[in-house]
Design a protein around this motif. Structure first.
Motif, PDB file in Angstrom:
ATOM      1  N   ALA A  70      50.355  48.797  57.653  1.00 49.82           N
ATOM      2  CA  ALA A  70      49.938  47.294  57.076  1.00 49.82           C
ATOM      3  C   ALA A  70      51.155  47.000  56.223  1.00 49.82           C
ATOM      4  N   ASP A  71      52.396  47.718  55.920  1.00 47.16           N
ATOM      5  CA  ASP A  71      53.285  47.497  55.385  1.00 47.16           C
ATOM      6  C   ASP A  71      54.744  47.516  56.127  1.00 47.16           C
ATOM      7  N   SER A  72      54.561  47.818  57.443  1.00 50.59           N
ATOM      8  CA  SER A  72      55.886  48.160  58.033  1.00 50.59           C
ATOM      9  C   SER A  72      56.712  47.023  58.409  1.00 50.59           C
ATOM     10  N   ALA A  73      56.109  45.654  58.478  1.00 48.19           N
ATOM     11  CA  ALA A  73      56.878  44.526  58.896  1.00 48.19           C
ATOM     12  C   ALA A  73      58.105  44.462  57.926  1.00 48.19           C
ATOM     13  N   PHE A  74      57.824  44.615  56.669  1.00 49.22           N
ATOM     14  CA  PHE A  74      58.674  44.299  55.647  1.00 49.22           C
ATOM     15  C   PHE A  74      59.362  45.748  54.922  1.00 49.22           C
ATOM     16  N   SER A  75      59.375  46.789  55.812  1.00 49.40           N
ATOM     17  CA  SER A  75      59.653  47.735  55.240  1.00 49.40           C
ATOM     18  C   SER A  75      61.216  48.353  56.165  1.00 49.40           C
ATOM     19  N   MET A  76      61.896  49.115  55.257  1.00 52.73           N
ATOM     20  CA  MET A  76      63.214  49.702  55.770  1.00 52.73           C
ATOM     21  C   MET A  76      63.043  50.915  56.501  1.00 52.73           C
ATOM     22  N   GLU A  77      63.583  51.192  57.684  1.00 50.34           N
ATOM     23  CA  GLU A  77      63.412  52.231  58.564  1.00 50.34           C
ATOM     24  C   GLU A  77      64.317  53.300  57.755  1.00 50.34           C
ATOM     25  N   GLY A 108      71.592  43.237  43.567  1.00 49.03           N
ATOM     26  CA  GLY A 108      70.694  43.667  42.048  1.00 49.03           C
ATOM     27  C   GLY A 108      71.497  44.639  41.338  1.00 49.03           C
ATOM     28  N   VAL A 109      72.140  45.683  41.886  1.00 53.28           N
ATOM     29  CA  VAL A 109      72.854  46.570  41.202  1.00 53.28           C
ATOM     30  C   VAL A 109      74.041  46.049  40.481  1.00 53.28           C
ATOM     31  N   ALA A 110      74.800  45.123  41.419  1.00 52.82           N
ATOM     32  CA  ALA A 110      75.912  44.380  40.925  1.00 52.82           C
ATOM     33  C   ALA A 110      75.693  43.611  39.492  1.00 52.82           C
ATOM     34  N   LEU A 111      74.342  43.205  39.574  1.00 51.20           N
ATOM     35  CA  LEU A 111      73.716  42.446  38.303  1.00 51.20           C
ATOM     36  C   LEU A 111      72.990  43.238  37.336  1.00 51.20           C
ATOM     37  N   GLY A 112      73.258  44.513  37.303  1.00 47.25           N
ATOM     38  CA  GLY A 112      72.970  45.393  36.367  1.00 47.25           C
ATOM     39  C   GLY A 112      71.542  46.225  36.640  1.00 47.25           C
ATOM     40  N   ALA A 113      71.095  46.222  37.627  1.00 46.98           N
ATOM     41  CA  ALA A 113      69.728  46.793  38.032  1.00 46.98           C
ATOM     42  C   ALA A 113      70.095  48.494  37.973  1.00 46.98           C
ATOM     43  N   CYS A 114      69.369  49.181  37.000  1.00 46.03           N
ATOM     44  CA  CYS A 114      69.295  50.684  37.174  1.00 46.03           C
ATOM     45  C   CYS A 114      68.535  51.358  38.011  1.00 46.03           C
ATOM     46  N   VAL A 115      67.505  50.583  38.497  1.00 47.69           N
ATOM     47  CA  VAL A 115      66.352  51.252  39.503  1.00 47.69           C
ATOM     48  C   VAL A 115      66.303  50.264  40.848  1.00 47.69           C
ATOM     49  N   ILE A 116      66.328  51.009  41.920  1.00 44.66           N
ATOM     50  CA  ILE A 116      66.024  50.177  43.019  1.00 44.66           C
ATOM     51  C   ILE A 116      64.906  50.845  43.771  1.00 44.66           C
ATOM     52  N   GLU A 117      64.066  49.994  44.079  1.00 45.05           N
ATOM     53  CA  GLU A 117      62.731  50.429  44.727  1.00 45.05           C
ATOM     54  C   GLU A 117      62.758  49.800  46.255  1.00 45.05           C
ATOM     55  N   LYS A 118      62.261  50.635  47.090  1.00 47.21           N
ATOM     56  CA  LYS A 118      62.520  49.809  48.439  1.00 47.21           C
ATOM     57  C   LYS A 118      61.434  50.664  49.426  1.00 47.21           C
ATOM     58  N   HIS A 119      60.751  49.818  50.022  1.00 44.73           N
ATOM     59  CA  HIS A 119      59.665  50.279  51.121  1.00 44.73           C
ATOM     60  C   HIS A 119      60.408  50.963  52.355  1.00 44.73           C
ATOM     61  N   VAL A 120      59.900  52.178  52.606  1.00 41.48           N
ATOM     62  CA  VAL A 120      60.737  52.767  53.578  1.00 41.48           C
ATOM     63  C   VAL A 120      59.395  53.170  54.822  1.00 41.48           C
ATOM     64  N   CYS A 157      60.884  41.280  40.528  1.00 36.29           N
ATOM     65  CA  CYS A 157      60.351  41.443  41.952  1.00 36.29           C
ATOM     66  C   CYS A 157      60.091  40.104  42.519  1.00 36.29           C
ATOM     67  N   CYS A 158      60.167  39.752  43.671  1.00 42.22           N
ATOM     68  CA  CYS A 158      59.563  38.661  44.052  1.00 42.22           C
ATOM     69  C   CYS A 158      58.324  39.352  45.152  1.00 42.22           C
ATOM     70  N   SER A 159      57.097  38.879  44.821  1.00 41.56           N
ATOM     71  CA  SER A 159      55.763  39.309  45.471  1.00 41.56           C
ATOM     72  C   SER A 159      55.686  38.335  46.832  1.00 41.56           C
ATOM     73  N   GLU A 160      56.772  38.245  47.602  1.00 42.88           N
ATOM     74  CA  GLU A 160      56.704  37.760  49.043  1.00 42.88           C
ATOM     75  C   GLU A 160      56.788  38.897  49.960  1.00 42.88           C
ATOM     76  N   TYR A 161      56.518  38.965  50.987  1.00 43.54           N
ATOM     77  CA  TYR A 161      56.482  40.347  52.081  1.00 43.54           C
ATOM     78  C   TYR A 161      56.884  39.582  53.634  1.00 43.54           C
ATOM     79  N   PRO A 162      58.128  39.481  53.782  1.00 42.82           N
ATOM     80  CA  PRO A 162      59.200  39.889  53.062  1.00 42.82           C
ATOM     81  C   PRO A 162      59.865  38.649  52.073  1.00 42.82           C
ATOM     82  N   ALA A 163      60.422  38.886  51.101  1.00 41.53           N
ATOM     83  CA  ALA A 163      60.919  38.030  50.178  1.00 41.53           C
ATOM     84  C   ALA A 163      62.438  37.297  50.803  1.00 41.53           C
TER      85      ALA A 163
END
Length: 347
Positions: free
Chosen positions: A242-249, A222-234, A180-186
């Motif tokens: 408060a989180d909508s600016a970096f979240s995905m519709e 990430g998946v191509a590099l072996g990530a088995c879990v993906i978490e995404k703000h929606v 995780c990169c804790s930047e919003y957005p990264a």
């Protein structure tokens, strides 16, 4: 049944739709996020279990005031009051997850939140990046014997190892780390997704990605590099939080889910066996053919034997063994060279 372990063991990607503050203060919005995320192909809906008082104190001095970024000007207490998911909504959200066939997951921020989630029958716990250094919290959550998903934003190797050790000390080895990169957005240059295979090697646990970047490219890489879990703000279209600016519709999230699952298919391997369709294409490879009529006793030369398509003759690597030998019988132009020709035998 919580599907995380099953998905990982089957080599599939487990996709978490993070709701966070994107309910915008409405339970109906929260339930609609569950429905749409499930329809989009998420495996899990995640919320956060905290109150402003469990995260901080109501204090106005400079230590508790945010300066810069998305939340400039907020006090921490104000932000968490606005962004939190009320405890009284949790059971209803979990119920909607069950109705939609997706897992329910939450991030507890103190031991009381763990106890509350235990009372709801929580089947796993997610630890946020900012709590990676809260070893007492990690130890307490891990003591419940459920899978532990630890985000590692801002974490040094030493801090990640300490968090992993805290789980193991509690008798829990069901650990998944999320790069995780804790930047919003990264920003892309700050994501360092090359850490994913390194983390798998170092910590000997499954590794995924908590993706705060814009779009789906980070998740796909990430998946191509072996990530088995993906978490995404929606988020729902048109709902600010408060989180909508970096979240995905959610319509974009559906496309990301498809991209991620296809990326996993593309990145599969190592596997050097031929596919069924490749086997059908073998006939179009190059092989050795007679390209000019050859009389019995005539010498095979580069003028009358060539490597061409299709692939019904000997492999081109045998060309030198064929050249210089005499033909055992008449050979016609367009005839594939056979194994017996190396021994000057006639067919």
């Amino acid at each position: 049944m919580f599907h995380l372990k099953e998905k990982i063991e089957n080599g599939e990607i487990y996709i978490i739709a993070e709701m966070s503050a994107n309910h915008g203060g409405s339970l109906e919005h929260a339930l609609e996020i569950v429905r749409q995320a499930a329809k989009a192909g998420a495996d899990c809906i995640k919320i956060q279990t905290y109150t402003a008082d469990s995260l901080t104190i109501d204090c106005e001095n400079e230590f508790f005031r945010i300066s810069g970024g998305l939340w400039d000007g907020y006090s921490l207490y104000e932000l968490y009051q606005e962004a939190g998911t009320p405890y009284e909504w949790h059971a209803r959200i979990k119920e909607e997850c069950q109705a939609c066939g997706v897992d329910f997951l939450s991030t507890p921020f103190d031991s009381a939140a763990v106890d509350f989630l235990e009372s709801l029958g929580a089947e796993a716990y997610k630890i946020a990046s900012f709590e990676l250094v809260d070893l007492p919290l990690i130890t307490y959550a891990a003591s419940k014997g459920k899978p532990m998903i630890l985000s590692t934003g801002m974490g040094s190797l030493e801090e990640i190892q300490e968090a992993v050790n805290a789980c193991k000390k509690a008798g829990n080895e069901q650990i998944i780390l999320l790069k995780c990169c804790s930047e919003y957005p990264a920003s892309w240059e700050d994501m360092h997704l090359g850490n994913i295979p390194d983390m798998r090697r170092r910590f000997q646990v499954p590794v995924g990605l908590s993706d705060h970047s814009m779009g789906s490219l980070g998740a796909v890489v990430g998946v191509a590099l072996g990530a088995c879990v993906i978490e995404k703000h929606v988020k729902l279209p048109g709902i600010d939080s408060a989180d909508s600016a970096f979240s995905m519709e959610l319509p974009d999230f559906a496309r990301m889910v498809a991209d991620v699952r296809n990326a996993a298919r593309i990145a599969g391997g190592p596997n050097y066996s031929l596919t069924k369709r490749e086997k059908a294409s073998l006939v179009f490879r190059r092989s050795l053919f007679v390209v000019k009529d050859v009389a019995a006793g005539e010498v095979f030369t580069s003028d009358n034997i060539r490597s061409i398509r299709p692939g019904y003759g000997l492999k081109p690597k045998y060309l030198e063994e064929i050249l210089g030998k005499k033909s055992a019988c008449d050979r016609k132009r367009g005839e594939p060279v056979q194994e017996e020709w190396k021994e000057n035998k006639s067919l």
